[in-house]
Design an enzyme around this catalytic site. Structure first.
Site, PDB file in Angstrom:
ATOM      1  N   GLY A   1       0.812  -1.201   0.000  1.00 16.92           N
ATOM      2  CA  GLY A   1       0.000   0.000   0.000  1.00 16.92           C
ATOM      3  C   GLY A   1       0.847   1.253   0.000  1.00 16.92           C
TER       4      GLY A   1
ATOM      5  CB  SER B   1      -2.584   9.302   6.302  1.00 16.04           C
ATOM      6  OG  SER B   1      -2.048   8.427   5.318  1.00 16.04           O
TER       7      SER B   1
ATOM      8  CG  ASP C   1       2.827  -0.090   9.957  1.00 15.72           C
ATOM      9  OD1 ASP C   1       1.646  -0.175   9.565  1.00 15.72           O
ATOM     10  OD2 ASP C   1       3.708   0.507   9.318  1.00 15.72           O
TER      11      ASP C   1
END
Length: 444
Positions: free
Chosen positions: A100, A173, A325
């Site tokens: 991604g 983000s 993550d």
């Protein structure tokens, strides 16, 4: 597109402590960016310590397809760039595999190059939404055609005379921020991105390293990043530190297995990436950073960790960008801690390789742990020795697979995963490294 055969594995509590001194593969975020910025610079960039996992190799292949020369030179990688605006149309579809990060960052580059291109990915990546980058990048003048739900395959017609973008991120983000900055490189004027919470700043650091003009200022709780467009990026060597997201797996395993004592050398310690280490210390972890140093503009150090009886933690939502993550393996640590932990504000996990919030909860339940999801919060009722014995569906998610294998080192009964084939996308050699430390991971 080839599909890899499933590779099930089982993890059991080892009979001896984990012990050893190791290094983990290079930082994935920095590796992607080093290849991309090297391809956009004038001259030859040497990259030392590049992560040679599947995700990063997809980025290398894509940049080659766009005209950059990328070769391996011993243990290093050499990138001969095309300069800003100098990439050439690819002759085929750009297949980004499972990555991604690669897909979203590359969309930014392609948005301001005046040619048409098509990106796709594996089954997992084709399920992930791209709308969060498509919407702001449209302001550059690029035209995007995607499947329903803004999903790959994605056709991009880059802007002929690209416009700079001014955008406030609705959700923190680093991927979206970086995509906009990469688009801004080939646009006249100032590109501005405001983020509500500080996110990993590898793009800003690397842009400066390659000679771009980047100004970062405080904006409330977040930051405003301003980039002057159409600079001449100059080739600049990059040393990639060990990935803190990868270091998290042996680190947590060392905390959970009685008597364990590990050293993880050369780990990147960017202050916007170290939320997990702060959280584990709050849980009582015996975790120490030694030989702190600066390499290629990034903080680096050696992590020393010893087995610790952990206690529950309440993690604020504001910490999520610095450890996004690492939540699956943090959840494993919480499952083995005394008390009830609450991990807050995890909406971003719903759009990872899997719905990582639901999948993480399912992993813990498979190990006999009581878990609830309330809104975007994950509530974990810890036990000093969870039952284990379950099968974890990994959903083609490398971090979920590694977390489940770490979990199995601490449960009474083995934990099994349905597929480990995707682990190499971010951590090639993970199973062999864990076995070297003494972990019990085998084919069921």
């Amino acid at each position: 597109m080839e599909t890899q055969p499933a590779r099930p594995l089982a993890a059991r509590r080892p009979s001896t402590p984990l012990a050893g001194e190791i290094a983990v593969p290079g930082d994935k975020s920095i590796s992607h960016r080093a290849l991309m910025f090297g391809a956009l610079a004038v001259g030859q960039t040497r990259i030392t310590g590049l992560l040679e996992g599947e995700d990063v190799l997809r980025t290398a292949a894509a940049m080659r397809a766009l005209g950059a020369e990328i070769t391996r030179d011993g243990g290093d990688w050499l990138v001969s760039g095309r300069g800003i605006g100098g990439l050439t149309p690819p002759e085929d579809v750009l297949d980004m595999g499972n990555s991604g990060t690669a897909a979203r960052l590359l969309a930014g580059i392609l948005a301001t190059h005046d040619f048409s291109s098509v990106m796709t990915g594996d089954a997992s990546l084709r399920k992930r939404p791209m709308g969060r980058v498509i919407e702001p990048l449209k302001a550059s003048g690029a035209v995007f055609t995607a499947r329903e739900g803004n999903r790959l395959p994605l056709t991009i017609q880059g802007a002929r005379d690209a416009l700079p973008i001014t955008y406030r991120l609705p959700v923190a983000s680093a991927q979206v921020k970086s995509a906009i900055l990469l688009a801004g490189l080939n646009a006249r004027g100032i590109t501005e991105v405001e983020e509500p919470e500080p996110t990993r700043d590898h793009s800003e650091n690397m842009l400066t390293h390659f000679g771009a003009q980047v100004k970062v200022t405080q904006a409330g709780r977040g930051r405003m990043i301003r980039l002057t467009g159409q600079p001449e990026l100059r080739a600049a060597d990059v040393v990639v530190p060990g990935d803190p997201s990868s270091a998290a797996f042996p680190l947590v395993a060392g905390l959970l297995v009685a008597g364990s004592k590990l050293v993880i050398n050369g780990v990147g310690l960017n202050p916007l990436r170290t939320g997990l280490f702060d959280t584990l210390r709050e849980m009582g972890a015996e975790l120490e950073i030694r030989d702190f140093r600066i390499q290629g503009g990034e903080n680096v150090g050696d992590i020393h960790v010893e087995h610790t009886a952990l206690v529950a933690v309440d993690v604020p939502a504001g910490r999520a960008p610095s450890m996004i993550d690492e939540y699956p393996v943090l959840a494993v640590a919480c499952a083995c801690a005394r008390g009830v932990s609450r991990l807050r504000g995890l909406s971003e996990l719903r759009v990872k390789e899997s719905d990582r919030l639901a999948a993480t909860a399912a992993m813990l339940r498979a190990g006999g742990v009581r878990v609830e999801i309330e809104g975007d919060d994950l509530i974990i009722h810890g036990s000093t020795q969870p039952a284990g014995g379950g099968l974890v569906e990994t959903h083609m998610d490398h971090r979920l697979a590694m977390s489940a294998l770490v979990f199995g080192q601490a449960t009474r009964e083995p934990m099994r995963i349905d597929d480990a084939s995707f682990i190499d996308t971010s951590f090639p050699g993970f199973v062999a490294l864990m076995r070297r430390l003494g972990a019990d991971i085998s084919v069921p």
